[in-house]
Design a protein around this motif. Structure first.
Motif, short mmCIF file in Angstrom:
data_model
loop_
_atom_site.label_atom_id
_atom_site.label_comp_id
_atom_site.label_asym_id
_atom_site.label_seq_id
_atom_site.Cartn_x
_atom_site.Cartn_y
_atom_site.Cartn_z
N MET A 84 49.68 39.88 54.72
CA MET A 84 50.00 38.91 53.66
C MET A 84 48.72 38.41 52.97
O MET A 84 48.66 38.36 51.75
CB MET A 84 50.80 37.74 54.22
N LEU A 85 47.73 38.02 53.75
CA LEU A 85 46.50 37.50 53.15
C LEU A 85 45.78 38.58 52.35
O LEU A 85 45.24 38.30 51.28
CB LEU A 85 45.58 36.93 54.24
N ALA A 86 45.78 39.81 52.84
CA ALA A 86 45.18 40.91 52.09
C ALA A 86 45.93 41.13 50.79
O ALA A 86 45.32 41.33 49.74
CB ALA A 86 45.16 42.18 52.94
N ALA A 87 47.26 41.09 50.84
CA ALA A 87 48.06 41.29 49.63
C ALA A 87 47.83 40.18 48.62
O ALA A 87 47.70 40.42 47.42
CB ALA A 87 49.54 41.39 50.00
N PHE A 88 47.77 38.93 49.10
CA PHE A 88 47.51 37.81 48.20
C PHE A 88 46.12 37.92 47.57
O PHE A 88 45.94 37.64 46.39
CB PHE A 88 47.67 36.46 48.91
N GLY A 89 45.16 38.33 48.36
CA GLY A 89 43.80 38.51 47.82
C GLY A 89 43.76 39.57 46.75
O GLY A 89 43.14 39.39 45.70
N GLN A 90 44.41 40.69 47.00
CA GLN A 90 44.46 41.76 46.00
C GLN A 90 45.20 41.30 44.75
O GLN A 90 44.76 41.56 43.63
CB GLN A 90 45.14 43.00 46.58
N PHE A 91 46.30 40.59 44.92
CA PHE A 91 47.08 40.07 43.80
C PHE A 91 46.22 39.13 42.95
O PHE A 91 46.22 39.21 41.71
CB PHE A 91 48.33 39.34 44.33
N GLU A 92 45.47 38.25 43.60
CA GLU A 92 44.61 37.31 42.89
C GLU A 92 43.55 38.06 42.07
O GLU A 92 43.31 37.74 40.90
CB GLU A 92 43.93 36.37 43.89
N ARG A 93 42.92 39.08 42.66
CA ARG A 93 41.90 39.86 41.93
C ARG A 93 42.52 40.56 40.73
O ARG A 93 41.93 40.64 39.66
CB ARG A 93 41.23 40.87 42.86
N GLU A 94 43.74 41.11 40.90
CA GLU A 94 44.40 41.78 39.79
C GLU A 94 44.75 40.81 38.67
O GLU A 94 44.61 41.15 37.48
CB GLU A 94 45.65 42.51 40.30
N LEU A 95 45.16 39.58 39.02
CA LEU A 95 45.44 38.57 37.99
C LEU A 95 44.17 38.19 37.24
O LEU A 95 44.17 38.04 36.02
CB LEU A 95 46.07 37.32 38.62
N ILE A 96 43.08 38.03 37.97
CA ILE A 96 41.80 37.69 37.33
C ILE A 96 41.39 38.79 36.36
O ILE A 96 41.00 38.51 35.23
CB ILE A 96 40.70 37.46 38.41
N ASN A 97 41.51 40.05 36.79
CA ASN A 97 41.15 41.17 35.91
C ASN A 97 42.06 41.24 34.69
O ASN A 97 41.61 41.52 33.58
CB ASN A 97 41.19 42.49 36.67
N GLU A 98 43.35 40.96 34.87
CA GLU A 98 44.29 40.98 33.75
C GLU A 98 43.95 39.88 32.75
O GLU A 98 43.91 40.12 31.53
CB GLU A 98 45.72 40.79 34.27
N ARG A 99 43.65 38.67 33.24
CA ARG A 99 43.27 37.57 32.34
C ARG A 99 41.97 37.89 31.61
O ARG A 99 41.81 37.57 30.44
CB ARG A 99 43.15 36.27 33.13
N ARG A 100 41.03 38.51 32.32
CA ARG A 100 39.76 38.88 31.67
C ARG A 100 40.01 39.88 30.55
O ARG A 100 39.50 39.73 29.45
CB ARG A 100 38.79 39.47 32.70
N ARG A 101 40.82 40.92 30.82
CA ARG A 101 41.13 41.91 29.78
C ARG A 101 41.83 41.27 28.59
O ARG A 101 41.52 41.58 27.44
CB ARG A 101 42.00 43.03 30.37
N GLU A 102 42.78 40.37 28.86
CA GLU A 102 43.48 39.68 27.77
C GLU A 102 42.51 38.82 26.96
O GLU A 102 42.59 38.78 25.74
CB GLU A 102 44.61 38.81 28.34
N GLY A 103 41.59 38.15 27.65
CA GLY A 103 40.60 37.32 26.96
C GLY A 103 39.67 38.15 26.08
O GLY A 103 39.36 37.76 24.95
#
Length: 188
Positions: free
Chosen positions: A112-131
């Motif tokens: 679970m913690l690994a999945a949440f960490g990966q999810f968080e990194r993917e969200l950060i990358n998505e927001r960066r690309r959108e920005g």
């Protein structure tokens, strides 16, 4: 043979400080890496660490995201290490894994913690690309400004037309000879 406590410390870039990781922990050996955690293959110090640890040793990491950046990689590393008799300890998450300790709850927490960490990194990358896309749509330019402005090109043309050699022209306008030659080849 004495079992060792091995530390693995990683920061993403050379300018970052590793002092907070594993501070005050008694370690027999420390492997310190300053590289992105994107892939295991891009981390030679981790490979060296993995080759060094032996059955009975304990590998200590500040947190899961220092060892791996995605769920599959983290689960694989922990499985491989515990499979060869190495205990893996994550201080921040307060979790320890060993081959002799098959605790379903700890395995669930790891997943679970690994999945949440990966999810968080993917969200950060998505927001960066959108920005970046939004900034480009507003006309924002990224990267270094072009060295050759229209004014500078005019100055180059004038100097060369007056008989100046290319090396002197490049030096006079403050660019490298390669930039001058590239400009001249694109111009013709």
């Amino acid at each position: 043979m004495k079992h060792q406590t091995i530390g693995y410390i990683r920061v993403s870039s050379v300018g970052q400080n590793t002092d907070r990781q594993l501070a005050g922990i008694a370690l027999d050996r420390v492997f310190e890496e300053k590289a992105s955690g994107k892939t295991v293959t891009a981390r030679p110090v981790l490979a060296e660490c993995l080759a060094y640890v032996r059955a009975g040793d304990t590998l200590v990491c500040h947190s899961m995201d220092r060892l791996a950046r995605n769920t599959e990689e983290l689960l694989g590393l922990v499985r491989d290490l515990t499979g060869k008799g190495v205990t893996v300890q994550f201080l921040k998450e307060n979790l320890t894994f060993s081959g002799s300790d098959a605790d379903p709850f700890k395995n669930l927490m790891l997943s679970m913690l690994a999945a949440f960490g990966q999810f968080e990194r993917e969200l950060i990358n998505e927001r960066r690309r959108e920005g970046v896309a939004a900034a480009r749509a507003r006309g924002k330019k990224f990267g270094a400004p072009p060295k050759l402005t229209p004014e500078l090109c005019q100055q180059i043309d004038t100097l060369l037309a007056s008989g100046a050699n290319k090396r002197a022209t490049a030096k006079a306008v403050g660019i490298g000879e390669a930039t001058l030659y590239r400009y001249l080849s694109e111009k013709s």
